[in-house]
Structures are given as structure tokens and as C-alpha cells.
Design a protein around this motif. Structure first.
Motif, PDB file in Angstrom:
ATOM      1  N   LEU A   1     -32.384  10.133 -24.445  1.00 44.82           N
ATOM      2  CA  LEU A   1     -31.330  10.799 -23.673  1.00 44.82           C
ATOM      3  C   LEU A   1     -30.824  12.070 -24.343  1.00 44.82           C
ATOM      4  CD1 LEU A   1     -29.303   7.641 -22.563  1.00 44.82           C
ATOM      5  CD2 LEU A   1     -30.740   9.089 -21.106  1.00 44.82           C
ATOM      6  N   VAL A   2     -30.800  12.102 -25.681  1.00 44.29           N
ATOM      7  CA  VAL A   2     -30.264  13.285 -26.374  1.00 44.29           C
ATOM      8  C   VAL A   2     -31.102  14.536 -26.079  1.00 44.29           C
ATOM      9  CG1 VAL A   2     -29.796  14.314 -28.633  1.00 44.29           C
ATOM     10  CG2 VAL A   2     -29.078  11.967 -28.170  1.00 44.29           C
ATOM     11  N   PRO A   3     -32.423  14.525 -26.317  1.00 42.49           N
ATOM     12  CA  PRO A   3     -33.188  15.720 -25.951  1.00 42.49           C
ATOM     13  C   PRO A   3     -33.246  15.950 -24.443  1.00 42.49           C
ATOM     14  CG  PRO A   3     -34.670  13.994 -26.716  1.00 42.49           C
ATOM     15  CD  PRO A   3     -33.280  13.536 -27.004  1.00 42.49           C
ATOM     16  N   LEU A   4     -33.142  14.871 -23.657  1.00 41.38           N
ATOM     17  CA  LEU A   4     -33.151  15.033 -22.198  1.00 41.38           C
ATOM     18  C   LEU A   4     -31.934  15.837 -21.743  1.00 41.38           C
ATOM     19  CD1 LEU A   4     -34.505  14.393 -19.518  1.00 41.38           C
ATOM     20  CD2 LEU A   4     -33.262  12.221 -19.462  1.00 41.38           C
ATOM     21  N   ALA A   5     -30.809  15.664 -22.431  1.00 45.28           N
ATOM     22  CA  ALA A   5     -29.614  16.449 -22.105  1.00 45.28           C
ATOM     23  C   ALA A   5     -29.883  17.937 -22.296  1.00 45.28           C
ATOM     24  CB  ALA A   5     -28.441  16.002 -22.974  1.00 45.28           C
ATOM     25  N   ALA A   6     -30.648  18.269 -23.357  1.00 45.48           N
ATOM     26  CA  ALA A   6     -30.993  19.675 -23.589  1.00 45.48           C
ATOM     27  C   ALA A   6     -31.993  20.178 -22.556  1.00 45.48           C
ATOM     28  CB  ALA A   6     -31.565  19.836 -24.999  1.00 45.48           C
ATOM     29  N   ILE A   7     -32.945  19.331 -22.187  1.00 45.05           N
ATOM     30  CA  ILE A   7     -33.994  19.721 -21.238  1.00 45.05           C
ATOM     31  C   ILE A   7     -33.415  20.010 -19.863  1.00 45.05           C
ATOM     32  CG2 ILE A   7     -36.008  18.844 -19.974  1.00 45.05           C
ATOM     33  CD1 ILE A   7     -36.691  17.273 -22.573  1.00 45.05           C
ATOM     34  N   LEU A   8     -32.489  19.171 -19.400  1.00 41.60           N
ATOM     35  CA  LEU A   8     -31.975  19.267 -18.045  1.00 41.60           C
ATOM     36  C   LEU A   8     -30.787  20.222 -17.899  1.00 41.60           C
ATOM     37  CD1 LEU A   8     -32.124  15.501 -16.970  1.00 41.60           C
ATOM     38  CD2 LEU A   8     -33.734  17.320 -16.388  1.00 41.60           C
ATOM     39  N   SER A   9     -30.239  20.663 -19.027  1.00 40.99           N
ATOM     40  CA  SER A   9     -29.046  21.501 -18.963  1.00 40.99           C
ATOM     41  C   SER A   9     -29.398  22.974 -18.842  1.00 40.99           C
ATOM     42  CB  SER A   9     -28.183  21.291 -20.211  1.00 40.99           C
ATOM     43  OG  SER A   9     -27.684  19.982 -20.259  1.00 40.99           O
ATOM     44  N   ASP A  10     -28.434  23.744 -18.366  1.00 43.42           N
ATOM     45  CA  ASP A  10     -28.532  25.188 -18.396  1.00 43.42           C
ATOM     46  C   ASP A  10     -28.803  25.609 -19.849  1.00 43.42           C
ATOM     47  OD1 ASP A  10     -27.808  27.943 -18.683  1.00 43.42           O
ATOM     48  OD2 ASP A  10     -26.722  27.798 -16.780  1.00 43.42           O
ATOM     49  N   PRO A  11     -29.824  26.449 -20.112  1.00 40.58           N
ATOM     50  CA  PRO A  11     -30.155  26.831 -21.491  1.00 40.58           C
ATOM     51  C   PRO A  11     -28.973  27.374 -22.278  1.00 40.58           C
ATOM     52  CG  PRO A  11     -31.872  27.567 -20.002  1.00 40.58           C
ATOM     53  CD  PRO A  11     -30.771  27.025 -19.136  1.00 40.58           C
ATOM     54  N   SER A  12     -28.055  28.060 -21.619  1.00 40.85           N
ATOM     55  CA  SER A  12     -26.903  28.627 -22.326  1.00 40.85           C
ATOM     56  C   SER A  12     -25.878  27.563 -22.706  1.00 40.85           C
ATOM     57  CB  SER A  12     -26.229  29.696 -21.470  1.00 40.85           C
ATOM     58  OG  SER A  12     -25.661  29.112 -20.297  1.00 40.85           O
ATOM     59  N   ARG A  13     -26.036  26.335 -22.171  1.00 38.05           N
ATOM     60  CA  ARG A  13     -25.098  25.254 -22.454  1.00 38.05           C
ATOM     61  C   ARG A  13     -25.781  24.022 -23.046  1.00 38.05           C
ATOM     62  NH1 ARG A  13     -20.105  25.416 -19.582  1.00 38.05           N
ATOM     63  NH2 ARG A  13     -19.821  27.388 -18.501  1.00 38.05           N
ATOM     64  N   SER A  14     -27.014  24.170 -23.506  1.00 36.85           N
ATOM     65  CA  SER A  14     -27.748  23.002 -23.996  1.00 36.85           C
ATOM     66  C   SER A  14     -27.106  22.413 -25.248  1.00 36.85           C
ATOM     67  CB  SER A  14     -29.206  23.367 -24.276  1.00 36.85           C
ATOM     68  OG  SER A  14     -29.302  24.351 -25.287  1.00 36.85           O
ATOM     69  N   GLY A  15     -26.597  23.276 -26.140  1.00 37.89           N
ATOM     70  CA  GLY A  15     -25.933  22.774 -27.342  1.00 37.89           C
ATOM     71  C   GLY A  15     -24.705  21.952 -27.003  1.00 37.89           C
TER      72      GLY A  15
END
Length: 403
Positions: free
Chosen positions: A129-143
Motif C-alpha cells: 500500500l505504501v508505494p501504491l499511494a505514490a503510484i496512484l497519487s498526483d506526482p506533485s503530492r506523492s510524498g
């Protein structure tokens, strides 16, 4: 489980990012998965009495949870780059819930070991789920997205011991496992309904996935340097966690087990730091955040040195050092995830395995330090490990500047 075509999210969907309620659900799921591995720690005496075994035998369930979790990190987390991720995360979480169910209704210590090991291995759903949050999020808000999910994971770990102790006093040690199993199934089904599908377009075999992790370490020097940096930081803090009860229950403080647990909850601030560090990473402040977090680690150990005789300084140290650890962890994860976005699950497997090796090493070194020199030696060990982390940070930044 309902069938659903495993198609990657569209570009427009990726640009919109995840809804805040979905991120919150992912955070809750991560906290449940990770926290379940810590339920047994305050229950060891009750488990030993119930099954008529020694406390040493009961304590082996802690080791079993850690070893099975490590196996899951190596063997299961990389599958996030092979299979459809929503299906994988939900399936792993349901299997972890089954492990909690077996633990909650265990009739012997052997069944408890089986349940704990099953729950531990499949609880790595959190690391899908942690990397999935980065994958599915807007790149400017992945962090920020990763920071929020990690905040849930950390809160789950921190709250698990206290929740387990409270529920045990109300209905016996089995209660926490039974309730956890039900909750995990409910949350897993909600994830199935709310998460969009996501998978890598390139299909590779399982063997290729595992072999590629070594390739990734050679291809990306920062993967290894950032993983080692976090491992050293976690080793420093693990030396504290493995021995703090010995100090706090001793003549200098004389605290009960319940009071020691409350002192440990001071680290909840670290979970809040995860979200702050994620926002800093989104703004490109990873270097500044890294330096600040290493300084917080060192400041925390200064507080612990004074905390040998002052409970107030010890609590301040807990606040400060956990801020440093979690802030550095999120900063490093953000950097690692950006190295090769299509290999985030394998990157996370390498990173988190190294991270937990650091934790185990720090615990072992902490026990030796306590045996040979008591609390002052623990503080020296913690400072040395934090300084090594800082040296590696400087080396990493210089190598990036040179390239």
C-alpha cells in the motif's frame, strides 16, 4: 473475491490523484497490518500462563513475527511489480486476518505460533500500500500521500501494545486477535471497493522479479545508500527500544509496565513527522530534511543521557528521536521511489528488508551494550550509530553532486 479487470489507472485518473478518504483508508489498513505484529509483546506473561509454557518460549512468538515479516518483505512485496496491486494488497490483508483469527482461537502454543507467523508474513500488505499511494497519487503530492499512509502504519505500531494490553485486561489476551481479524476483513473489503486497479504494463516472471532486486541495487547506488542510512537510524533507535524498559523499571525511575508503555506512546509525534517529511519531499527539500533529522537523532540521545535520572528528559528524548527517525525514513523512501517508478515495489522490498535488518542489529547491539556498561554505554552506542548515519548522508549527497 469479485473479479475485476486488472487495468492500470488512466493518465487522467493518475493526475487527479487519490481522494483523501481513500488515503485515510489505506493508512488505517497499513496500521492494522503492521500493528498486528506487536500485539503479543505486552501479552507474553498471560500467554505463558494460559498455555503452561515458560516466558522464554512465549517470547519466541515475538521472534517468529519478525522473521515471518522479513520473509514476506523479500518474497511477497516484490510481487507488487508483477501482479495487479489492489488484488494483491487485499488478498494479503485477508490472509493476515486469517492468521489473526487462528491466533485468537489458538488452543495450544503451536497453533499460536502458526497464526502469528501467518499474520506476520502476510501483513506486508502494508508495504504494498505504501508505494501504491505514490503510484496512484498526483506526482506533485506523492510524498504527502506516502507520508499519510506511513503515519497510519506508525500509529498502528505505536498503539498496538497499548490496545492489546487494554483488551487483554477486559476479555483475555485472545480478544485483541479476534477483534483484529474481524476488523482486517472489513477494511480489506472496503479497500477492494475503493482502490482503483494498478499494475505494471510489462509482465515478468516471479524469478525475474526476485533476481532484478540485485540488479536494481547495482543500477541505483542511492537505493543502497539510502537504505543503509535508514537502517543505521533504526538500529540507533532499536538499541533504545530494546533496553528502555530495563532503565525505566530500575531504581532510578521504578515505573510499572503500564507506565513504561505510556512513556513509549510519546513517540506518537513521530507519526505526525511522517506527514511533514512527505510535504518537504514534495517541495524538493530532501537534503535539508535529511540533515535536520540526523541532528534530531543526535539531540534525542543527548536527552536520553540526561534521562538516566530525569524522566522528563527521557520523555523529551522519545519525542525528539522518533521525529528524527520517521522524518528520515519518509525522506529516504521518497528518494528511493523516484529512482525507478515502475519498480517501486521491488525498491521498497530492498529498502524495507535492509531497514529491518538494521532494527534487529540495533536490538542485539543494545542488549550487549546494556550487559557491558549499562545506560551510558547504550547512549554512546546510539550516538555512534546516528553519527554513522550522518556520515553516510554526507557521502550520498556528495556523490549526487559529483554526478
Amino acid at each position: 473475491m469479485p473479479s475485476s479487470p486488472p487495468t492500470p489507472p488512466s493518465a487522467s485518473s493518475a493526475n487527479r490523484g487519490l481522494d483523501a478518504s481513500v488515503l485515510l483508508l489505506m493508512a488505517i489498513a497499513s496500521g492494522l497490518c503492521a500493528g498486528g505484529n506487536y500485539f503479543n509483546q505486552p501479552l507474553l506473561h498471560s500467554i505463558a500462563l494460559d498455555f503452561g509454557v515458560s516466558e522464554t518460549t512465549a517470547a519466541l512468538t515475538v521472534t517468529a513475527a519478525q522473521v515471518s515479516y522479513a520473509c514476506g518483505l523479500v518474497l511477497l512485496v516484490p510481487l507488487g511489480d508483477k501482479f495487479e496491486r489492489r488484488r494483491l494488497a487485499v488478498t494479503l490483508m485477508l490472509l493476515a486476518g486469517l492468521g489473526q483469527f487462528i491466533s485468537g482461537f489458538a488452543a495450544s502454543i503451536h497453533f499460536l505460533f502458526a497464526g502469528i507467523m501467518m499474520a506476520g508474513m502476510f501483513s506486508v500488505a502494508a508495504q504494498i500500500l505504501v508505494p501504491l499511494a505514490a503510484i496512484l497519487s498526483d506526482p506533485s503530492r506523492s510524498g504527502r500521500a506516502v507520508g499519510l499512509v506511513m503515519s497510519g502504519l506508525l500509529l498502528g505500531i505505536l498503539a498496538a501494545r497499548s490496545v492489546a494490553g487494554i483488551l487483554s485486561s477486559l476479555g483475555g489476551w485472545h480478544t485483541v486477535y479476534r477483534l483484529s481479524s474481524i476488523t482486517m476483513v472489513v477494511v480489506a473489503l472496503l479497500l477492494w471497493r475503493k482502490l482503483p486497479t494498478s499494475r505494471n504494463p510489462a509482465q515478468v516472471s516471479y524469478g525475474e522479479v526476485l533476481r532484478s532486486m540485485g540488479v536494481l541495487m547495482r543500477r541505483h547506488p542511492r537505493l543502497l545508500s539510502r537504505a543503509l542510512m535508514s537502517a543505521l537510524a533504526f538500529a540507533s533507535v532499536s538499541a533504545l527500544f530494546s533496553t528502555m524498559a530495563l532503565l525505566l523499571s530500575g531504581p532510578s525511575h521504578g515505573l510499572s509496565d503500564a507506565s513504561i508503555g505510556l512513556v513509549g506512546l510519546a513517540g506518537v509525534a513521530g507519526a505526525l513527522m511522517a506527514n511533514v517529511a512527505g510535504r518537504c519531499a514534495d517541495r524538493g527539500w530532501t537534503r535539508e530534511a535529511g540533515v535536520a533529522c540526523v541532528l534530531l537523532l543526535l539531540a534525542g540521545w543527548g536527552c536520553f543521557w540526561l534521562g538516566e535520572t530525569s524522566l522528563a528528559w527521557f520523555i523529551v528524548g522519545m519525542l525528539v528521536i522518533d521525529l528524527g527517525l520517521q522524518g528520515l525514513h519518509i525522506t529516504n523512501q521518497h528518494i528511493v521511489f523516484e529512482l525507478e517508478p515502475e519498480a517501486r515495489s521491488r525498491m521498497n522490498a530492498v529498502y524495507m528488508t535492509t531497514y529491518f535488518i538494521g532494527a534487529a542489529s540495533g536490538s542485539a547491539l543494545g542488549s550487549l551494550a546494556w550487559l557491558h556498561g549499562g545506560w551510558p554505554t547504550i547512549c554512546v552506542l546510539g550516538i555512534v550509530l546516528a553519527l554513522l548515519c550522518g556520515a553516510l548522508l554526507i557521502r550520498d549527497e556528495r556523490s549526487v553532486a559529483a554526478r
